[in-house]
Design a protein around this motif. Structure first.
Motif, PDB file in Angstrom:
ATOM      1  N   ARG A  74       0.829  -1.193   0.000  1.00  0.00           N
ATOM      2  CA  ARG A  74       0.000   0.000   0.000  1.00  0.00           C
ATOM      3  C   ARG A  74       0.871   1.254   0.000  1.00  0.00           C
ATOM      4  NH1 ARG A  74      -5.333  -0.951   1.560  1.00  0.00           N
ATOM      5  NH2 ARG A  74      -5.529   1.036   2.636  1.00  0.00           N
ATOM      6  N   SER A  75       0.426   2.242  -0.740  1.00  0.00           N
ATOM      7  CA  SER A  75       1.156   3.497  -0.844  1.00  0.00           C
ATOM      8  C   SER A  75       1.293   4.172   0.516  1.00  0.00           C
ATOM      9  CB  SER A  75       0.419   4.435  -1.808  1.00  0.00           C
ATOM     10  OG  SER A  75       0.935   5.741  -1.728  1.00  0.00           O
ATOM     11  N   LEU A  76       2.358   4.912   0.689  1.00  0.00           N
ATOM     12  CA  LEU A  76       2.542   5.687   1.914  1.00  0.00           C
ATOM     13  C   LEU A  76       1.542   6.828   2.009  1.00  0.00           C
ATOM     14  CD1 LEU A  76       6.445   5.835   2.103  1.00  0.00           C
ATOM     15  CD2 LEU A  76       4.906   4.502   3.557  1.00  0.00           C
ATOM     16  N   ASP A  77       0.869   7.148   0.886  1.00  0.00           N
ATOM     17  CA  ASP A  77      -0.128   8.215   0.881  1.00  0.00           C
ATOM     18  C   ASP A  77      -1.514   7.735   1.320  1.00  0.00           C
ATOM     19  OD1 ASP A  77       1.736  10.051  -0.084  1.00  0.00           O
ATOM     20  OD2 ASP A  77       1.328   9.499  -2.175  1.00  0.00           O
ATOM     21  N   LYS A  78      -1.663   6.418   1.497  1.00  0.00           N
ATOM     22  CA  LYS A  78      -2.964   5.889   1.908  1.00  0.00           C
ATOM     23  C   LYS A  78      -3.293   6.332   3.329  1.00  0.00           C
ATOM     24  CE  LYS A  78      -5.146   2.945   0.112  1.00  0.00           C
ATOM     25  NZ  LYS A  78      -6.357   3.000  -0.744  1.00  0.00           N
ATOM     26  N   GLU A  79      -4.561   6.671   3.546  1.00  0.00           N
ATOM     27  CA  GLU A  79      -4.991   7.074   4.886  1.00  0.00           C
ATOM     28  C   GLU A  79      -4.992   5.885   5.842  1.00  0.00           C
ATOM     29  OE1 GLU A  79      -8.787   9.290   7.089  1.00  0.00           O
ATOM     30  OE2 GLU A  79      -8.779   9.017   4.916  1.00  0.00           O
ATOM     31  N   ASP A  80      -5.381   4.716   5.326  1.00  0.00           N
ATOM     32  CA  ASP A  80      -5.475   3.522   6.155  1.00  0.00           C
ATOM     33  C   ASP A  80      -4.331   2.561   5.814  1.00  0.00           C
ATOM     34  OD1 ASP A  80      -7.955   4.602   6.994  1.00  0.00           O
ATOM     35  OD2 ASP A  80      -8.935   3.664   5.252  1.00  0.00           O
ATOM     36  N   TYR A  81      -3.589   2.185   6.821  1.00  0.00           N
ATOM     37  CA  TYR A  81      -2.529   1.169   6.713  1.00  0.00           C
ATOM     38  C   TYR A  81      -1.498   1.464   5.621  1.00  0.00           C
ATOM     39  CZ  TYR A  81      -6.292  -1.144   9.278  1.00  0.00           C
ATOM     40  OH  TYR A  81      -7.298  -1.439  10.174  1.00  0.00           O
ATOM     41  N   PRO A  82      -0.954   2.676   5.584  1.00  0.00           N
ATOM     42  CA  PRO A  82       0.064   2.984   4.571  1.00  0.00           C
ATOM     43  C   PRO A  82       1.326   2.151   4.766  1.00  0.00           C
ATOM     44  CG  PRO A  82       0.018   4.680   6.270  1.00  0.00           C
ATOM     45  CD  PRO A  82      -1.163   3.788   6.535  1.00  0.00           C
ATOM     46  N   GLY A  83       1.959   1.791   3.659  1.00  0.00           N
ATOM     47  CA  GLY A  83       3.243   1.113   3.723  1.00  0.00           C
ATOM     48  C   GLY A  83       3.197  -0.318   4.209  1.00  0.00           C
ATOM     49  N   LEU A  84       1.999  -0.939   4.179  1.00  0.00           N
ATOM     50  CA  LEU A  84       1.881  -2.332   4.598  1.00  0.00           C
ATOM     51  C   LEU A  84       1.451  -3.201   3.422  1.00  0.00           C
ATOM     52  CD1 LEU A  84       0.089  -1.945   8.075  1.00  0.00           C
ATOM     53  CD2 LEU A  84       2.540  -2.272   7.616  1.00  0.00           C
ATOM     54  N   PHE A  85       1.810  -4.476   3.485  1.00  0.00           N
ATOM     55  CA  PHE A  85       1.435  -5.409   2.429  1.00  0.00           C
ATOM     56  C   PHE A  85      -0.001  -5.892   2.645  1.00  0.00           C
ATOM     57  CE2 PHE A  85       6.040  -5.531   2.211  1.00  0.00           C
ATOM     58  CZ  PHE A  85       6.261  -5.526   0.834  1.00  0.00           C
ATOM     59  N   ASP A  86      -0.695  -6.118   1.503  1.00  0.00           N
ATOM     60  CA  ASP A  86      -2.130  -6.380   1.578  1.00  0.00           C
ATOM     61  C   ASP A  86      -2.551  -7.299   0.435  1.00  0.00           C
ATOM     62  OD1 ASP A  86      -4.718  -6.175   2.542  1.00  0.00           O
ATOM     63  OD2 ASP A  86      -5.005  -4.091   1.934  1.00  0.00           O
ATOM     64  N   ILE A  87      -3.846  -7.554   0.364  1.00  0.00           N
ATOM     65  CA  ILE A  87      -4.487  -8.312  -0.710  1.00  0.00           C
ATOM     66  C   ILE A  87      -4.003  -7.777  -2.063  1.00  0.00           C
ATOM     67  CG2 ILE A  87      -6.740  -8.903  -1.703  1.00  0.00           C
ATOM     68  CD1 ILE A  87      -7.739  -7.951   1.271  1.00  0.00           C
ATOM     69  N   THR A  88      -3.882  -8.637  -3.064  1.00  0.00           N
ATOM     70  CA  THR A  88      -3.358  -8.207  -4.360  1.00  0.00           C
ATOM     71  C   THR A  88      -4.112  -6.994  -4.893  1.00  0.00           C
ATOM     72  OG1 THR A  88      -3.191 -10.607  -4.772  1.00  0.00           O
ATOM     73  CG2 THR A  88      -2.452  -9.112  -6.516  1.00  0.00           C
ATOM     74  N   ALA A  89      -5.444  -7.052  -4.875  1.00  0.00           N
ATOM     75  CA  ALA A  89      -6.274  -5.904  -5.271  1.00  0.00           C
ATOM     76  C   ALA A  89      -7.586  -5.994  -4.508  1.00  0.00           C
ATOM     77  CB  ALA A  89      -6.534  -5.903  -6.775  1.00  0.00           C
ATOM     78  N   ALA A  90      -8.045  -4.869  -4.008  1.00  0.00           N
ATOM     79  CA  ALA A  90      -9.274  -4.876  -3.202  1.00  0.00           C
ATOM     80  C   ALA A  90      -9.873  -3.487  -3.172  1.00  0.00           C
ATOM     81  CB  ALA A  90      -8.985  -5.358  -1.776  1.00  0.00           C
ATOM     82  N   ILE A 132       5.800 -10.061 -13.205  1.00  0.00           N
ATOM     83  CA  ILE A 132       5.903  -8.937 -12.279  1.00  0.00           C
ATOM     84  C   ILE A 132       6.131  -7.621 -13.031  1.00  0.00           C
ATOM     85  CG2 ILE A 132       7.500  -7.891 -10.623  1.00  0.00           C
ATOM     86  CD1 ILE A 132       5.666  -9.602  -9.140  1.00  0.00           C
ATOM     87  N   SER A 133       6.921  -7.662 -14.077  1.00  0.00           N
ATOM     88  CA  SER A 133       7.251  -6.439 -14.820  1.00  0.00           C
ATOM     89  C   SER A 133       6.075  -5.877 -15.613  1.00  0.00           C
ATOM     90  CB  SER A 133       8.419  -6.709 -15.778  1.00  0.00           C
ATOM     91  OG  SER A 133       8.098  -7.770 -16.673  1.00  0.00           O
ATOM     92  N   ASP A 134       4.985  -6.645 -15.757  1.00  0.00           N
ATOM     93  CA  ASP A 134       3.832  -6.199 -16.538  1.00  0.00           C
ATOM     94  C   ASP A 134       2.941  -5.218 -15.777  1.00  0.00           C
ATOM     95  OD1 ASP A 134       4.487  -7.775 -18.744  1.00  0.00           O
ATOM     96  OD2 ASP A 134       3.364  -9.503 -17.994  1.00  0.00           O
ATOM     97  N   TYR A 135       3.050  -5.178 -14.466  1.00  0.00           N
ATOM     98  CA  TYR A 135       2.120  -4.382 -13.678  1.00  0.00           C
ATOM     99  C   TYR A 135       2.467  -2.897 -13.743  1.00  0.00           C
ATOM    100  CZ  TYR A 135       0.688  -8.915 -11.975  1.00  0.00           C
ATOM    101  OH  TYR A 135       0.233 -10.214 -11.911  1.00  0.00           O
ATOM    102  N   GLN A 136       1.432  -2.088 -14.028  1.00  0.00           N
ATOM    103  CA  GLN A 136       1.565  -0.633 -14.065  1.00  0.00           C
ATOM    104  C   GLN A 136       0.759  -0.072 -12.896  1.00  0.00           C
ATOM    105  OE1 GLN A 136       3.607   0.863 -16.342  1.00  0.00           O
ATOM    106  NE2 GLN A 136       4.103  -1.231 -17.019  1.00  0.00           N
ATOM    107  N   LEU A 137       1.435   0.208 -11.818  1.00  0.00           N
ATOM    108  CA  LEU A 137       0.753   0.501 -10.556  1.00  0.00           C
ATOM    109  C   LEU A 137       0.178   1.912 -10.510  1.00  0.00           C
ATOM    110  CD1 LEU A 137       3.311  -1.102  -8.070  1.00  0.00           C
ATOM    111  CD2 LEU A 137       1.422  -2.193  -9.304  1.00  0.00           C
ATOM    112  N   GLN A 138      -0.980   2.016  -9.847  1.00  0.00           N
ATOM    113  CA  GLN A 138      -1.588   3.311  -9.546  1.00  0.00           C
ATOM    114  C   GLN A 138      -0.889   3.816  -8.283  1.00  0.00           C
ATOM    115  OE1 GLN A 138      -5.696   3.088  -8.339  1.00  0.00           O
ATOM    116  NE2 GLN A 138      -6.156   5.138  -9.069  1.00  0.00           N
ATOM    117  N   LEU A 139       0.147   4.621  -8.450  1.00  0.00           N
ATOM    118  CA  LEU A 139       1.089   4.882  -7.369  1.00  0.00           C
ATOM    119  C   LEU A 139       0.481   5.603  -6.165  1.00  0.00           C
ATOM    120  CD1 LEU A 139       4.338   5.740  -9.365  1.00  0.00           C
ATOM    121  CD2 LEU A 139       3.674   3.577  -8.281  1.00  0.00           C
ATOM    122  N   GLU A 140      -0.606   6.336  -6.371  1.00  0.00           N
ATOM    123  CA  GLU A 140      -1.241   6.958  -5.202  1.00  0.00           C
ATOM    124  C   GLU A 140      -1.938   5.919  -4.322  1.00  0.00           C
ATOM    125  OE1 GLU A 140      -4.047   7.928  -8.721  1.00  0.00           O
ATOM    126  OE2 GLU A 140      -1.911   7.602  -8.355  1.00  0.00           O
TER     127      GLU A 140
END
Length: 208
Positions: free
Chosen positions: A53-69, A130-138
């Motif tokens: 999770r992005s460091l900009d997230k309000e909830d649980y920034p900088g932690l590993f989580d579900i692939t997409a949710a 892994i290299s195919d993913y284009q992340l929504q960085l926010e």
């Protein structure tokens, strides 16, 4: 985002109306979410993927989580949750490729934040590298893959960590990630949540 409208449910999980996302988490209403766990099979091993999770997230920034949710809005079906995959990870997934492993109900509490989720949980056998993913960085700062058996053993207390490999983005710079992940590195879902996910995925893999 806080003004997004969600369907809300009582403690018997019966629909009672709708409320804003902010109100849902302030008052602790049960609400619906979409979870998608990516898995793959390579070189005789099964893998599971986690997002950072992005460091900009309000909830649980900088932690590993579900692939997409994400939350299901008031006018969305469960299948519409697939938008979360495409928005967060930048890859295309077809609805018919999602494999349902049922619902999981769980609760989490953090200061003024109450999270009571009716999670519609899916798995997706990803063909992507892994290299195919284009992340929504926010939203997402990285993605890693983990040997599923190691993840499963971790969830059931057989190990205290598991090795993850992938990439992270910091300050717009992409770098390789390879390190051990402990429970403190994960979004603090109840341990029983992770156990249910791991067991249901294992059952699927055993049937495959």
């Amino acid at each position: 985002m806080k003004n997004e409208m969600l369907r809300i449910f009582d403690d018997n999980h019966q629909l009672i109306g709708q409320a804003s996302r902010a109100e849902v988490h302030r008052l602790g209403y049960w609400h619906e979410t979409f979870h998608c766990w990516f898995i793959s099979h390579e070189a005789a091993k099964d893998y599971i993927y986690l997002q950072l999770r992005s460091l900009d997230k309000e909830d649980y920034p900088g932690l590993f989580d579900i692939t997409a949710a994400g939350h299901l809005l008031v006018d969305e079906t469960v299948e519409d949750g697939i938008r979360e995959v495409e928005e967060e990870l930048g890859v295309k997934v077809k609805r018919e490729e999602l494999i349902s492993i049922g619902k999981i109900h769980y609760e989490a509490y953090k200061e003024e934040f109450i999270d009571k989720e009716i999670a519609h949980v899916f798995i997706y056998e990803t063909p992507y590298k892994i290299s195919d993913y284009q992340l929504q960085l926010e939203e997402v700062a990285g993605i890693v893959c983990v040997d599923f058996n190691h993840f499963y053993n971790f969830c059931f207390g057989k190990t205290n960590s598991f090795l993850a490999e992938g990439f992270i983005c910091q300050g717009g710079v992409k770098s390789i990630f390879k390190d051990d992940i402990t429970y403190n590195s994960l979004v603090p879902h109840e341990l029983s949540f992770y156990q249910q996910v791991a067991e249901r995925i294992k059952q699927y893999l055993n049937r495959r």
